[in-house]
Design an enzyme around this catalytic site. Sequence first.
Site, PDB file in Angstrom:
ATOM      1  N   ASP A  67       0.818  -1.206   0.000  1.00 53.69           N
ATOM      2  CA  ASP A  67       0.000   0.000   0.000  1.00 53.69           C
ATOM      3  C   ASP A  67       0.852   1.257   0.000  1.00 53.69           C
ATOM      4  O   ASP A  67       2.073   1.212   0.143  1.00 53.69           O
ATOM      5  CB  ASP A  67      -0.934   0.008   1.218  1.00 53.69           C
ATOM      6  CG  ASP A  67      -0.240  -0.468   2.504  1.00 53.69           C
ATOM      7  OD1 ASP A  67       0.960  -0.202   2.664  1.00 53.69           O
ATOM      8  OD2 ASP A  67      -0.904  -1.101   3.339  1.00 53.69           O
ATOM      9  N   ASN A 136      -7.497  -2.979  14.288  1.00 50.48           N
ATOM     10  CA  ASN A 136      -8.880  -3.360  13.996  1.00 50.48           C
ATOM     11  C   ASN A 136      -8.966  -4.569  13.065  1.00 50.48           C
ATOM     12  O   ASN A 136     -10.027  -4.879  12.537  1.00 50.48           O
ATOM     13  CB  ASN A 136      -9.642  -2.177  13.406  1.00 50.48           C
ATOM     14  CG  ASN A 136      -9.055  -1.683  12.083  1.00 50.48           C
ATOM     15  OD1 ASN A 136      -8.074  -2.246  11.585  1.00 50.48           O
ATOM     16  ND2 ASN A 136      -9.651  -0.647  11.512  1.00 50.48           N
ATOM     17  N   HIS A 138      -7.162  -4.909  10.221  1.00 50.33           N
ATOM     18  CA  HIS A 138      -6.920  -4.639   8.808  1.00 50.33           C
ATOM     19  C   HIS A 138      -5.591  -5.240   8.350  1.00 50.33           C
ATOM     20  O   HIS A 138      -4.661  -5.400   9.129  1.00 50.33           O
ATOM     21  CB  HIS A 138      -7.001  -3.149   8.483  1.00 50.33           C
ATOM     22  CG  HIS A 138      -5.874  -2.292   8.971  1.00 50.33           C
ATOM     23  ND1 HIS A 138      -6.054  -1.282   9.880  1.00 50.33           N
ATOM     24  CD2 HIS A 138      -4.555  -2.283   8.667  1.00 50.33           C
ATOM     25  CE1 HIS A 138      -4.902  -0.682  10.106  1.00 50.33           C
ATOM     26  NE2 HIS A 138      -3.969  -1.275   9.385  1.00 50.33           N
ATOM     27  N   GLU A 143      -9.779  -2.029   5.414  1.00 53.85           N
ATOM     28  CA  GLU A 143     -10.447  -1.775   6.680  1.00 53.85           C
ATOM     29  C   GLU A 143     -11.679  -2.677   6.837  1.00 53.85           C
ATOM     30  O   GLU A 143     -12.144  -3.283   5.870  1.00 53.85           O
ATOM     31  CB  GLU A 143     -10.882  -0.304   6.739  1.00 53.85           C
ATOM     32  CG  GLU A 143      -9.756   0.702   6.584  1.00 53.85           C
ATOM     33  CD  GLU A 143      -8.938   0.902   7.849  1.00 53.85           C
ATOM     34  OE1 GLU A 143      -9.035   0.073   8.771  1.00 53.85           O
ATOM     35  OE2 GLU A 143      -8.182   1.889   7.917  1.00 53.85           O
TER      36      GLU A 143
END
Length: 245
Positions: A67, A136, A138, A143
């Site tokens: 990313d 979380n 990811h 997400e």
Amino acid sequence: MEFIIAESTEDMSRRAADHIAACLQADPDCVLGLATGTTPIGLYAELVEDCAEGKVSFAGVTTFNLDEYRGLAPEHDQSYRYFMKKHLFDHVDIDQARTHVPEGANPDAHAVCAAYEEAIAAAGGVDMQLLGLGPNGHIGFNEPEDTFPAATHCVDLTQSTIEANSRLFECIDDVPRQAYTMGIGTIMAARSVLMVVEGAHKAEIVKKAFFGPVTPQIPASILQFHQNVTVIVDPAAGELCRDKA
């Protein structure tokens, strides 16, 4: 899935570096998927040392990073291209023309994402994909959502991710709100996956991701369906999973 609780954070980094080194030794022309964040820094340092000692070579390797922040130039000190040069590329014998990071400075999301998928396909796909794990759940910047995104795409970062990454910027307002990221389908297409996780604050999400139900609300949980995945965690991150290892 192979789930390993290392003896220490340093041991986690060394074990992960050994997995990547084995891939390099088995196929000197392999395609590596790489990750950023604080957790991989130790394993990159191990690989730099291995290369300096002649134990591994990156001369024939092609890389694709997971990313990049949308809106950051590669020279920006918080861009992931900058990170990779600082921690790996500038210190090993890799041909930097064969290192790929999504083009964060290009605002044309469709063009960036389509070109990235085409480049991965042209390289023959990823042999080993390195991953970290977000608080979380990811992976990359995928997400929690209602579905698993298939291909490289532009994502709106959640507030929790923005807050987690703000420690690396002068202030939270400087953190980009979007990023380009490989999709879950792209990640799952890698022939093998290696994940590293450290810290007590990740213990709960480690348990949910790898020993709970598979759900797009915890993106990493999809890795339970991958046929060749190794997860290496430090003692704190693995604290709630000692009966599973």
